[in-house]
Design a protein around this motif. Structure first.
Motif, PDB file in Angstrom:
ATOM      1  N   ALA A 222      22.173  -6.912  59.710  1.00 56.10           N
ATOM      2  CA  ALA A 222      21.665  -5.601  59.298  1.00 56.10           C
ATOM      3  C   ALA A 222      22.025  -5.353  57.832  1.00 56.10           C
ATOM      4  CB  ALA A 222      22.224  -4.517  60.215  1.00 56.10           C
ATOM      5  N   GLY A 223      22.450  -4.129  57.531  1.00 61.05           N
ATOM      6  CA  GLY A 223      22.661  -3.725  56.138  1.00 61.05           C
ATOM      7  C   GLY A 223      23.726  -4.502  55.401  1.00 61.05           C
ATOM      8  N   GLN A 224      24.681  -5.092  56.127  1.00 61.32           N
ATOM      9  CA  GLN A 224      25.737  -5.865  55.477  1.00 61.32           C
ATOM     10  C   GLN A 224      25.707  -7.330  55.903  1.00 61.32           C
ATOM     11  OE1 GLN A 224      29.429  -3.632  56.165  1.00 61.32           O
ATOM     12  NE2 GLN A 224      29.094  -2.606  54.217  1.00 61.32           N
ATOM     13  N   GLY A 225      24.553  -7.797  56.295  1.00 58.50           N
ATOM     14  CA  GLY A 225      24.397  -9.199  56.616  1.00 58.50           C
ATOM     15  C   GLY A 225      24.740  -9.530  58.049  1.00 58.50           C
ATOM     16  N   MET A 226      24.971 -10.800  58.312  1.00 59.94           N
ATOM     17  CA  MET A 226      25.229 -11.275  59.661  1.00 59.94           C
ATOM     18  C   MET A 226      26.429 -10.573  60.287  1.00 59.94           C
ATOM     19  SD  MET A 226      25.880 -15.208  60.968  1.00 59.94           S
ATOM     20  CE  MET A 226      24.172 -15.740  60.839  1.00 59.94           C
ATOM     21  N   ASP A 227      26.263 -10.153  61.546  1.00 60.70           N
ATOM     22  CA  ASP A 227      27.307  -9.440  62.291  1.00 60.70           C
ATOM     23  C   ASP A 227      28.369 -10.458  62.729  1.00 60.70           C
ATOM     24  OD1 ASP A 227      28.828  -8.271  64.401  1.00 60.70           O
ATOM     25  OD2 ASP A 227      27.228  -6.841  64.795  1.00 60.70           O
ATOM     26  N   MET A 228      29.582 -10.321  62.192  1.00 59.92           N
ATOM     27  CA  MET A 228      30.633 -11.294  62.489  1.00 59.92           C
ATOM     28  C   MET A 228      31.136 -11.187  63.926  1.00 59.92           C
ATOM     29  SD  MET A 228      31.015 -13.332  60.012  1.00 59.92           S
ATOM     30  CE  MET A 228      29.261 -13.230  59.682  1.00 59.92           C
ATOM     31  N   ALA A 242      25.989 -25.734  63.292  1.00 54.34           N
ATOM     32  CA  ALA A 242      25.871 -25.238  61.917  1.00 54.34           C
ATOM     33  C   ALA A 242      25.413 -23.789  61.944  1.00 54.34           C
ATOM     34  CB  ALA A 242      24.884 -26.094  61.118  1.00 54.34           C
ATOM     35  N   CYS A 243      25.684 -23.107  60.858  1.00 51.96           N
ATOM     36  CA  CYS A 243      25.270 -21.705  60.708  1.00 51.96           C
ATOM     37  C   CYS A 243      24.616 -21.564  59.336  1.00 51.96           C
ATOM     38  CB  CYS A 243      26.477 -20.782  60.833  1.00 51.96           C
ATOM     39  SG  CYS A 243      26.124 -19.036  60.514  1.00 51.96           S
ATOM     40  N   ILE A 244      23.386 -21.050  59.319  1.00 54.62           N
ATOM     41  CA  ILE A 244      22.679 -20.805  58.060  1.00 54.62           C
ATOM     42  C   ILE A 244      22.779 -19.315  57.744  1.00 54.62           C
ATOM     43  CG2 ILE A 244      20.500 -20.970  56.821  1.00 54.62           C
ATOM     44  CD1 ILE A 244      19.684 -23.203  58.637  1.00 54.62           C
ATOM     45  N   VAL A 245      23.267 -18.997  56.569  1.00 45.87           N
ATOM     46  CA  VAL A 245      23.537 -17.607  56.223  1.00 45.87           C
ATOM     47  C   VAL A 245      23.179 -17.363  54.762  1.00 45.87           C
ATOM     48  CG1 VAL A 245      25.941 -18.086  55.595  1.00 45.87           C
ATOM     49  CG2 VAL A 245      25.301 -15.785  56.356  1.00 45.87           C
ATOM     50  N   SER A 246      22.713 -16.138  54.469  1.00 44.90           N
ATOM     51  CA  SER A 246      22.376 -15.727  53.094  1.00 44.90           C
ATOM     52  C   SER A 246      23.251 -14.538  52.722  1.00 44.90           C
ATOM     53  CB  SER A 246      20.897 -15.342  52.996  1.00 44.90           C
ATOM     54  OG  SER A 246      20.067 -16.404  53.381  1.00 44.90           O
ATOM     55  N   PRO A 247      24.438 -14.769  52.171  1.00 41.28           N
ATOM     56  CA  PRO A 247      25.344 -13.649  51.878  1.00 41.28           C
ATOM     57  C   PRO A 247      24.825 -12.705  50.799  1.00 41.28           C
ATOM     58  CG  PRO A 247      26.514 -15.747  51.924  1.00 41.28           C
ATOM     59  CD  PRO A 247      25.059 -16.064  51.882  1.00 41.28           C
ATOM     60  N   ALA A 248      23.996 -13.202  49.881  1.00 37.98           N
ATOM     61  CA  ALA A 248      23.560 -12.389  48.744  1.00 37.98           C
ATOM     62  C   ALA A 248      22.089 -12.013  48.879  1.00 37.98           C
ATOM     63  CB  ALA A 248      23.793 -13.143  47.430  1.00 37.98           C
ATOM     64  N   PHE A 249      21.837 -10.753  49.294  1.00 45.53           N
ATOM     65  CA  PHE A 249      20.494 -10.164  49.318  1.00 45.53           C
ATOM     66  C   PHE A 249      19.542 -10.929  50.227  1.00 45.53           C
ATOM     67  CE2 PHE A 249      22.295  -9.789  44.950  1.00 45.53           C
ATOM     68  CZ  PHE A 249      22.825  -8.527  45.127  1.00 45.53           C
ATOM     69  N   ALA A 250      19.996 -11.111  51.455  1.00 49.76           N
ATOM     70  CA  ALA A 250      19.251 -11.900  52.436  1.00 49.76           C
ATOM     71  C   ALA A 250      17.874 -11.306  52.687  1.00 49.76           C
ATOM     72  CB  ALA A 250      20.038 -11.960  53.753  1.00 49.76           C
ATOM     73  N   THR A 251      16.874 -12.175  52.791  1.00 43.14           N
ATOM     74  CA  THR A 251      15.558 -11.724  53.230  1.00 43.14           C
ATOM     75  C   THR A 251      15.605 -11.509  54.744  1.00 43.14           C
ATOM     76  OG1 THR A 251      13.189 -12.173  53.015  1.00 43.14           O
ATOM     77  CG2 THR A 251      14.574 -14.008  53.671  1.00 43.14           C
ATOM     78  N   PRO A 252      14.954 -10.487  55.307  1.00 44.19           N
ATOM     79  CA  PRO A 252      13.943  -9.655  54.672  1.00 44.19           C
ATOM     80  C   PRO A 252      14.442  -8.342  54.083  1.00 44.19           C
ATOM     81  CG  PRO A 252      13.883  -9.291  57.020  1.00 44.19           C
ATOM     82  CD  PRO A 252      14.937 -10.339  56.801  1.00 44.19           C
ATOM     83  N   GLY A 253      15.685  -7.923  54.363  1.00 45.29           N
ATOM     84  CA  GLY A 253      16.091  -6.577  53.975  1.00 45.29           C
ATOM     85  C   GLY A 253      16.963  -6.469  52.749  1.00 45.29           C
ATOM     86  N   GLY A 254      17.396  -7.604  52.177  1.00 43.14           N
ATOM     87  CA  GLY A 254      18.212  -7.556  50.975  1.00 43.14           C
ATOM     88  C   GLY A 254      19.672  -7.237  51.220  1.00 43.14           C
ATOM     89  N   ALA A 255      20.208  -7.577  52.402  1.00 35.65           N
ATOM     90  CA  ALA A 255      21.600  -7.265  52.724  1.00 35.65           C
ATOM     91  C   ALA A 255      22.559  -8.062  51.853  1.00 35.65           C
ATOM     92  CB  ALA A 255      21.873  -7.573  54.196  1.00 35.65           C
ATOM     93  N   MET A 257      26.480  -9.251  51.896  1.00 35.94           N
ATOM     94  CA  MET A 257      27.642  -9.380  52.768  1.00 35.94           C
ATOM     95  C   MET A 257      28.922  -9.033  52.009  1.00 35.94           C
ATOM     96  SD  MET A 257      28.937 -12.736  54.938  1.00 35.94           S
ATOM     97  CE  MET A 257      27.464 -12.789  55.978  1.00 35.94           C
ATOM     98  N   PRO A 258      29.733  -8.098  52.517  1.00 35.64           N
ATOM     99  CA  PRO A 258      30.982  -7.734  51.841  1.00 35.64           C
ATOM    100  C   PRO A 258      32.003  -8.857  51.919  1.00 35.64           C
ATOM    101  CG  PRO A 258      30.767  -6.559  53.924  1.00 35.64           C
ATOM    102  CD  PRO A 258      29.477  -7.283  53.713  1.00 35.64           C
ATOM    103  N   ILE A 259      32.985  -8.802  51.038  1.00 34.90           N
ATOM    104  CA  ILE A 259      33.962  -9.878  50.936  1.00 34.90           C
ATOM    105  C   ILE A 259      34.757 -10.047  52.226  1.00 34.90           C
ATOM    106  CG2 ILE A 259      35.673  -8.339  49.898  1.00 34.90           C
ATOM    107  CD1 ILE A 259      35.151 -12.119  49.196  1.00 34.90           C
ATOM    108  N   GLU A 260      35.036  -8.952  52.941  1.00 36.54           N
ATOM    109  CA  GLU A 260      35.801  -9.071  54.184  1.00 36.54           C
ATOM    110  C   GLU A 260      35.031  -9.892  55.216  1.00 36.54           C
ATOM    111  OE1 GLU A 260      35.038  -6.232  52.709  1.00 36.54           O
ATOM    112  OE2 GLU A 260      36.972  -5.640  51.826  1.00 36.54           O
ATOM    113  N   ALA A 261      33.729  -9.657  55.304  1.00 39.12           N
ATOM    114  CA  ALA A 261      32.907 -10.415  56.248  1.00 39.12           C
ATOM    115  C   ALA A 261      32.816 -11.876  55.830  1.00 39.12           C
ATOM    116  CB  ALA A 261      31.513  -9.797  56.343  1.00 39.12           C
ATOM    117  N   ARG A 262      32.760 -12.142  54.547  1.00 35.40           N
ATOM    118  CA  ARG A 262      32.699 -13.522  54.070  1.00 35.40           C
ATOM    119  C   ARG A 262      33.974 -14.279  54.446  1.00 35.40           C
ATOM    120  NH1 ARG A 262      29.294 -13.952  48.661  1.00 35.40           N
ATOM    121  NH2 ARG A 262      27.963 -12.136  48.854  1.00 35.40           N
TER     122      ARG A 262
END
Length: 464
Positions: A222-228, A242-255, A257-262
């Motif tokens: 959602a708004g802050q990326g993948m739900d940990m 494997a896990c594919i993730v887009s921490p910076a402005f993920a498509t489609p919503g541009g989320a 990911m905050p540093i804590e989630a990373r």
């Protein structure tokens, strides 16, 4: 540093939040704000238009700007969405139809001939000079598998600005980010393996899973990326490779990911021995500071970073790169199989473009342009005759619209196409057919008259 329109925007926003102006009340006139704050009319108008784009104020002809009532609070779901078991992937034929019309990031299937950023003129000159500098029989030889050292060295310099100490020998030039993701999955997975993906997430990843015979499991994002929390539950239940993730402005919503989630993602990957495939393609579109990559936190050599210039510079370049972590040697071998080599003169031209500061200058102007185009889009969408929830990203190229549940965007796709308008329906961003009431809407292109008309047509089609 902040601009004067931003200072005025913050002052007005604070007044609205503190109810200095109540809902329905008129704000001070443009003339009053110019006199009170010692600002030009253009500066005041810019600040007011930004607040209007956020849906906080509205203009009434010949009356001024008025404060809008706050939106009704959205009730939280009683239970989190159920996570479905891993499954083979099948991608909708609608995606192929969109790509054939060259409208993945545009409402209109035909390109505009007047869109040519100045940076592309400079880039073409750099590429032309590189081509003219070719010597003797250079054209008869393939480039080395890793790609141009000059370009890899420039990518190292660029990565260092983002807190990642890369090394040129740990980078491989690819034919775009999709190719990099393809190599990454081939290197660390076997047919039948389970791969965790964001939901909603990038449809290109779903295409790769289908092609490689991999199973996908969708993890809510959602708004802050993948739900940990959801990812943790998935990892405890299924053997994810494997896990594919887009921490910076993920498509489609541009989320973002905050540093804590990373950090938690890295800890989960270490605990379950995951390969983390980072799709970093949107990072350079950041409106403000470019975020550090997840790769910068990688102490166990398990993050495969994939990116390209297609979203930040040109789709037509087809130049990307991958840093393969512990799978890097395997990725170099796979590049030989899938691409063999990259164009030398194209790589050298881009390396020169980066070395003389042109790429950095292009990114600075692009950030301003994309932010303005996002704000224009939000302004139009907020005036649509149907209520919708809209993401407000600080980077990327698109927003995510959640429309009323009764709206079927796949059916809307065919109705809009008949009028020459192309949309990207929500189900394309899921392998399980979710998000039928959602849309991805891009602000990658300037809002000229034709695109604004297309937006208005969509609003009419959605009207109850």
């Amino acid at each position: 540093m902040s601009y004067r329109y931003q200072d005025l925007e913050r002052w007005l926003l604070q007044g609205i939040e503190q109810q200095r102006w109540q809902p329905g009340e008129r704000l001070p006139s443009i003339r009053e704000l110019c006199r009170q704050k010692q600002l030009s009319k253009a500066t005041v108008m810019h600040a007011l238009q930004r607040l209007e784009a956020l849906g906080l104020i509205a203009v009434r002809p010949k009356s001024g700007y008025f404060v809008l009532p706050p939106p009704a609070p959205v009730e939280a779901a009683a239970t989190p969405p159920a996570i479905r078991p891993p499954r083979p992937v099948t991608v909708s034929d609608v995606l192929l139809d969109i790509m054939q019309r060259s409208a993945a990031f545009d409402l209109l299937p035909m390109p505009d001939t007047d869109e040519r950023p100045r940076a592309l003129v400079t880039l073409n000159r750099c590429i032309g000079r590189a081509l003219r500098r070719q010597k003797g029989s250079d054209h008869q030889y393939y480039d080395e598998p890793a790609g141009s050292l000059a370009l890899r060295e420039q990518l190292v310099v660029h990565a260092l600005k983002r807190g990642w100490h890369a090394a040129p020998e740990r980078l491989c030039i690819t034919s775009g980010c999709q190719h990099a993701l393809f190599l990454a999955l081939m290197a660390c997975c076997q047919p039948g393996d389970v791969v965790a993906v964001e939901s909603p997430g990038f449809y290109g990843v779903l295409q790769l899973l289908q092609q490689l015979g991999l199973k996908g499991v969708e993890v809510p994002a959602a708004g802050q990326g993948m739900d940990m929390d959801a990812l943790d539950a998935v990892l405890q239940r299924w053997p994810v490779k494997a896990c594919i993730v887009s921490p910076a402005f993920a498509t489609p919503g541009g989320a973002l990911m905050p540093i804590e989630a990373r950090k938690r993602l890295m800890a989960l990957a270490d605990r379950h021995d995951l390969a983390l495939i980072e799709d970093d393609i949107y990072a350079d579109t950041a409106f403000m500071e470019i975020p550090d990559p997840l790769k910068a936190l990688d102490t166990e050599n398990r993050v495969i970073l994939c990116s390209s210039f297609s979203k930040s510079l040109s789709r037509d370049l087809r130049l990307g790169w991958v840093s393969g972590a512990r799978w890097h040697d395997r990725i170099l071998q796979l590049k030989l199989v899938t691409q063999l080599a990259s164009s030398r003169y194209l790589q050298q031209g881009v390396a020169d473009f980066m070395a003389d500061g042109s790429y950095a200058g292009h990114l600075r102007s692009q950030r301003t342009r994309l932010r303005q185009q996002r704000d224009q889009l939000l302004q139009v969408l907020n005036a649509w005759p149907v209520e919708c929830q809209i993401s407000r990203p600080e980077g990327g190229l698109a927003v995510w619209l959640e429309l009323p549940l009764q709206i079927d965007t796949l059916a809307l796709y065919h109705r809009a196409r008949e009028q020459g308008v192309i949309i990207t329906p929500g189900p394309l961003f899921s392998m399980t057919g979710q998000y039928r009431h959602c849309l991805r809407m891009s602000f990658a292109h300037p809002w000229n008259e034709r695109r604004l008309q297309a937006l208005q047509q969509l609003g009419v089609l959605l009207a109850p």
